[in-house]
Write a protein that holds these residues in place. Sequence first.
Motif, mmCIF file in Angstrom:
data_model
loop_
_atom_site.group_PDB
_atom_site.id
_atom_site.type_symbol
_atom_site.label_atom_id
_atom_site.label_comp_id
_atom_site.label_asym_id
_atom_site.label_seq_id
_atom_site.Cartn_x
_atom_site.Cartn_y
_atom_site.Cartn_z
ATOM 1 N N GLY A 160 41.335 6.806 -2.528
ATOM 2 C CA GLY A 160 41.164 6.836 -1.075
ATOM 3 C C GLY A 160 40.717 5.489 -0.534
ATOM 4 N N ASP A 161 39.848 4.803 -1.279
ATOM 5 C CA ASP A 161 39.394 3.478 -0.848
ATOM 6 C C ASP A 161 40.566 2.499 -0.785
ATOM 7 N N ILE A 162 41.468 2.575 -1.769
ATOM 8 C CA ILE A 162 42.643 1.700 -1.767
ATOM 9 C C ILE A 162 43.502 1.979 -0.532
ATOM 10 N N VAL A 163 43.708 3.256 -0.248
ATOM 11 C CA VAL A 163 44.518 3.641 0.911
ATOM 12 C C VAL A 163 43.880 3.139 2.202
ATOM 13 N N ARG A 164 42.578 3.328 2.333
ATOM 14 C CA ARG A 164 41.901 2.941 3.576
ATOM 15 C C ARG A 164 41.858 1.417 3.740
ATOM 16 N N ARG A 165 41.562 0.699 2.665
ATOM 17 C CA ARG A 165 41.522 -0.767 2.767
ATOM 18 C C ARG A 165 42.885 -1.358 3.135
ATOM 19 N N GLY A 166 43.940 -0.725 2.604
ATOM 20 C CA GLY A 166 45.283 -1.205 2.892
ATOM 21 C C GLY A 166 45.881 -0.609 4.155
ATOM 22 N N ASN A 167 45.129 0.268 4.823
ATOM 23 C CA ASN A 167 45.634 0.956 6.034
ATOM 24 C C ASN A 167 47.012 1.556 5.772
ATOM 25 N N ILE A 168 47.131 2.218 4.613
ATOM 26 C CA ILE A 168 48.417 2.783 4.192
ATOM 27 C C ILE A 168 48.585 4.145 4.835
ATOM 28 N N LYS A 169 49.724 4.352 5.464
ATOM 29 C CA LYS A 169 50.002 5.626 6.106
ATOM 30 C C LYS A 169 51.387 6.127 5.686
ATOM 31 N N VAL A 170 51.492 7.431 5.520
ATOM 32 C CA VAL A 170 52.763 8.052 5.191
ATOM 33 C C VAL A 170 53.059 9.087 6.258
ATOM 34 N N ASP A 171 54.200 8.987 6.895
ATOM 35 C CA ASP A 171 54.547 9.924 7.965
ATOM 36 C C ASP A 171 54.964 11.276 7.398
#
Length: 324
Positions: A313-324
């Motif tokens: 989750g930290d990786i996703v949040r730091r990278g502002n990664i979003k999946v539609d």
Amino acid sequence: MFKSIVASLAVSLPLAWSGSALAQQWPTKPVKVVVPGAAGSGTDITARIFTDALSRKFGQPFVVDNRAGANGMIGTEYVAKQPADGYTLLFSYTTAQVVNQSLYPKTGYDGAKDFAPIVQIGSGGNFLVVPASMPVKDLKEFIAYVKAKPEDELAYGSWGNGSGGHLSMEALKQQTGVKIRHVPYKSSAAANTDLAGGVIQVAFSATASALPLIQAGKIKALAISGPNRLSTMPEIKTMTEQGVKFDLASWYGMFAPAGTPPAIVNAINAEVHRVLQLPEMRETLSKAGLSDWPVKTPEEFGATVRNDVKEWGDIVRRGNIKVD
């Protein structure tokens, strides 16, 4: 005070005895094992190996029920809402269980809170691979090579937005500052084909799909993610060994709806661990890219799940990664 204690026991003891009796009788009918992936997928193939073993051990069919779709969320949510009686289980993988809830605004389940963890099945990483012609031989040289190029000139492939290959590269980018464009593919094999052809310049690839191309000399592996080297290619060092800490691993795991009797959970845990000690089983799973065989209690596996929810989750949040 004494009367209140007796009254409390009168309520709680029947519940405890009923759970114990259920666990002792279980299973008295077929057990459904939901796989949140398609028939023929790596998760499905691995699940069938273990459902066969569990069927023999417990004398009732353990039947695979494929419920693919939405990056594993359809099958996972289904199991979360089933009765906690040991007759519906989940055979899942890292992304579906611990990554999705950070990638999507709504999953319909909490991978840690809505499930009773049963057993972790193996642990492994992905190869960082480049074309054989790239003039680098390890992770340090690769990082320097990328930094010497104009920003985003190089492209990396993965098997889709939010996949392990995608997030592993994002973790590398976050730690080192390299700039590489993402090109999502439908499969790791498709990304590897374009990598070998020079269409993209790098990928984190599932080890099973990368090995044939590595052995054919068409691509080369510079590192492997996760805490351990792969036994079939022990010369490839981990990222952590090469100075970029990345010990998060991929795994398979079995789960049940939260509240499933511990006796059922422990019985399955013990049988899966017995099967995992068989040399032929380890050989089979090694070919699928698993490099380690942690023996964990359900409680220890639960701690792994909670940690992975946070770390991915930290990786996703730091990278502002979003999946539609």
